[in-house]
Write an enzyme that holds these catalytic residues in place. Structure first.
Site, PDB file in Angstrom:
ATOM      1  N   GLY A  60       4.609   1.075  -4.406  1.00  0.00           N
ATOM      2  CA  GLY A  60       4.521  -0.298  -4.887  1.00  0.00           C
ATOM      3  C   GLY A  60       5.565  -1.129  -4.172  1.00  0.00           C
TER       4      GLY A  60
ATOM      5  N   CYS B 217       6.644   7.517  -3.000  1.00  0.00           N
ATOM      6  CA  CYS B 217       7.360   6.294  -2.602  1.00  0.00           C
ATOM      7  C   CYS B 217       7.963   5.587  -3.824  1.00  0.00           C
ATOM      8  CB  CYS B 217       6.435   5.385  -1.793  1.00  0.00           C
ATOM      9  SG  CYS B 217       7.371   4.134  -0.887  1.00  0.00           S
ATOM     10  N   TYR B 218       7.433   4.424  -4.203  1.00  0.00           N
ATOM     11  CA  TYR B 218       7.982   3.750  -5.398  1.00  0.00           C
ATOM     12  C   TYR B 218       7.913   4.691  -6.602  1.00  0.00           C
ATOM     13  CZ  TYR B 218       8.673   0.277  -9.078  1.00  0.00           C
ATOM     14  OH  TYR B 218       9.158  -0.420 -10.156  1.00  0.00           O
TER      15      TYR B 218
ATOM     16  N   GLU C  39      -0.751  10.245   1.610  1.00  0.00           N
ATOM     17  CA  GLU C  39      -2.147   9.814   1.502  1.00  0.00           C
ATOM     18  C   GLU C  39      -2.657   9.111   2.751  1.00  0.00           C
ATOM     19  OE1 GLU C  39       0.451   8.559   0.012  1.00  0.00           O
ATOM     20  OE2 GLU C  39       0.285   6.425  -0.426  1.00  0.00           O
TER      21      GLU C  39
ATOM     22  N   SER D  40     -31.030  -4.675  -2.376  1.00  0.00           N
ATOM     23  CA  SER D  40     -30.811  -5.467  -1.163  1.00  0.00           C
ATOM     24  C   SER D  40     -31.162  -4.683   0.094  1.00  0.00           C
ATOM     25  CB  SER D  40     -29.341  -5.888  -1.086  1.00  0.00           C
ATOM     26  OG  SER D  40     -28.541  -4.751  -0.807  1.00  0.00           O
TER      27      SER D  40
ATOM     28  N   GLY E 104     -29.078  -2.517   1.111  1.00  0.00           N
ATOM     29  CA  GLY E 104     -27.762  -1.996   1.464  1.00  0.00           C
ATOM     30  C   GLY E 104     -27.561  -0.619   0.846  1.00  0.00           C
TER      31      GLY E 104
ATOM     32  N   SER F  92     -26.931  -0.462  -3.333  1.00  0.00           N
ATOM     33  CA  SER F  92     -28.060  -0.708  -4.231  1.00  0.00           C
ATOM     34  C   SER F  92     -29.192   0.282  -3.951  1.00  0.00           C
ATOM     35  CB  SER F  92     -28.543  -2.160  -4.152  1.00  0.00           C
ATOM     36  OG  SER F  92     -29.095  -2.468  -2.902  1.00  0.00           O
ATOM     37  N   SER F  93     -29.316   0.754  -2.708  1.00  0.00           N
ATOM     38  CA  SER F  93     -30.364   1.740  -2.415  1.00  0.00           C
ATOM     39  C   SER F  93     -30.091   3.054  -3.132  1.00  0.00           C
ATOM     40  CB  SER F  93     -30.443   2.028  -0.911  1.00  0.00           C
ATOM     41  OG  SER F  93     -30.795   0.866  -0.217  1.00  0.00           O
TER      42      SER F  93
END
Ligand code: XMP
Length: 514
Positions: free
Chosen positions: A55, A82-83, A171, A223, A225, A228-229
């Site tokens: 963060g 980290c943070y 990560e 759509s 895409g 949605s497919s």
């Protein structure tokens, strides 16, 4: 279904989603929650492990994000990154301060390979550092397990209490052996079995959808895409023709795309569902007449889309469920999952507007990352060209045509784009380039063709590589390929006499050319 789960507690770090993705790559299911999430809620989820993200704050400042000490006393392994690492030390009695030497970028780190976290990791490895503060002294009971030239505590652990911390970012892919470290934490330290798999996701989802929808009717805005497919096919496998898909062809799709979507999902396609294609091209062109401002175009297209969808939905009558292809990054970026700021407003998380008469929303992909959606798509047998489709903006070619949109300009950009895609594929570059397309500049200029003077449009070619779509670099396409594309566009597409290649990165440009 009692799925083993790791929880990521998000402190606003830019890599929060990556942490969850890496965990899932270890076949362990993982969800992101804000640091504001109640401890009781976290306990109730019975996580096998907890990861605290990075963060932007300093943990010793009074108004910085923090968490109750009890988080470290649940008997559940915790890994701070980290943070998250600094906060763990700050809360448990270590000392965190502004670092004398700030570290940013790839850094050599020396790790103790005798520890569970660094098992099978090289003693000297490369990690990605990005911190201003550092842990000067670890809390009592902690052993230091890694250091760098400038950072005395690059990692530490208290094995007895199951508490681990890493100052760098395992990560991100710049940390060479980061995935191993995350694997070691979730599979070895937390003892997760690693049973999260796409085939089980598909099977479980079908069961869950059946249980939820029962004999009800569902409606999906398709759509073509990826998201949605996949959502539509999942629903169709679960409830067959209780599902109706409405596909609005707004006339701003790529060349032949409307027909391709219809071929897959329509009456002659492979799926059992009710498919309605609305050919609304003229209607959109009329609405867009004379409109040049990009945001205004986006708004008009978005509103008109809803209007068309609404009209179709009304014809169907009341439906019980509205299906949405919302995916996990949409949820997180809308501020509903983790802690990130609202980045994009064009995702309809939580549903289409109330104009459609429905009782409940079904979002079967709500917990999946994009690559997982694609895996689910393949698992469901959806054709590869749909599963690996490039990102395509909702407003379509409307925002790849600078200035006002006309049917003629749409034809030009469609044809130029089709040639570009064909040549990129022929050159074997289609899998390696992140996103590429042709756009129509509103620029007309003088040219000469045969013996004739021309006054025609310039087409811009764009190709970028990007990891997260927040930044992008223009791709170095071989000159010969660009020339081939240029030659074909000029020869085959009427109305074009110039082709330019856009070199701009993002920032300062955007990926789209609007
Ligand atoms: P920009 O142009 O903002 O694009 O750099 C980043 C990524 O988002 C896609 N994009 C959209 N996707 N609806 C979408 O679903 C939109 O309105 C939209 N605008 C941009 C763009 O193609 C790129 O992948």
């Amino acid at each position: 279904m009692d799925q083993e789960k790791v929880i990521v507690v998000d402190f606003g770090g830019q890599y929060n989603q990556l942490v969850a993705r890496r965990v899932r790559e270890c076949n362990v299911y993982c969800e992101i929650y804000s640091y504001r999430t109640d401890l009781e809620k976290i306990k109730a989820m019975k996580p096998k492990g907890i990861i605290l993200t990075g963060g932007p704050n300093s943990c010793y400042n009074e108004d910085s994000p923090t968490y109750g000490k009890e988080l470290f006393e649940l008997g559940i392994p915790v890994l701070g990154l980290c943070y998250g690492a600094q906060l763990m030390m700050h809360i448990l009695g270590g000392i965190v301060k502004g670092a004398p030497v700030r570290e940013y970028g790839k850094t050599e780190v020396f790790v103790n390979t005798e520890t569970a976290l660094f098992e099978n990791v090289s003693p000297k490895t490369v990690c990605w550092m990005s911190h201003n503060d550092y842990i000067e002294r670890v809390a009592e009971g902690f052993e230091i397990t890694a250091h760098t030239a400038d950072c005395p505590v690059a990692a530490a652990e208290n094995v007895e209490k199951g508490l681990y911390l890493i100052q760098f970012h395992p990560e991100v892919l710049h940390t060479d052996e980061g995935t191993k470290m995350i694997f070691n934490f979730v599979r070895k330290v937390c003892g997760c079995k690693g049973s999260w798999r796409m085939d089980s996701f598909v099977e479980d989802s079908i069961q869950m959808i059946r249980a939820k929808v029962g004999g009800g009717r569902a409606l999906c805005a398709l759509s073509g895409g990826v998201d949605s497919s996949v959502a539509a096919v999942l629903l169709s496998k679960a409830i067959g023709n209780q599902l109706t898909c409405v596909f609005v062809d707004h006339g701003l799709l790529r060349k032949d795309e409307g027909d391709e979507v219809e071929a897959v999902f329509g009456a002659n396609g492979a799926y059992e569902l009710n498919f309605i294609r609305v050919n609304a091209q003229e209607r959109f062109y009329r609405k867009l007449e004379g409109i040049t401002e990009p945001e205004e175009k986006r708004k008009i297209i978005g509103e008109e889309f809803i209007r068309v969808f609404e009209e179709e939905a009304k014809k169907i009558g009341t439906v019980d469920f509205l299906v949405q292809g919302t995916i996990y990054p949409d949820v997180v970026e809308s501020g509903l999952g983790g802690e990130s700021a609202v980045i994009k407003s064009h995702h309809n998380v939580g549903g289409l507007p109330d104009c459609v008469d429905f009782k409940e929303i079904v979002e079967p992909l709500r917990n999946l990352f994009k690559d997982e959606v694609r895996k689910a798509g393949l698992e469901l047998g959806i054709p590869e060209h749909l599963v690996f489709r490039q990102p395509f903006p909702g407003p379509g070619l409307g925002i790849r045509i600078i200035g006002d949109v006309t049917a003629e300009k749409v034809r030009i950009v469609q044809d130029a784009d089709a040639i570009y895609r064909e040549e990129i594929a022929k050159a074997g570059l289609d899998k390696s380039i992140g996103q590429y397309f042709a756009a129509l500049t509103n620029l007309r200029s003088v040219g000469v063709m045969g013996d004739e003077r021309t006054y025609d449009y310039a087409v811009a070619l764009r190709a970028v590589n990007t990891v997260d779509f927040m930044t992008a670099e223009a791709v170095e396409i071989p000159y010969a390929v660009l020339q081939k594309v240029m030659g074909r566009i000029i020869n085959e597409v009427n109305g074009v006499n110039r082709v330019v290649y856009d070199l701009t990165s993002k920032p300062p440009g955007t990926i789209e050319f609007e």
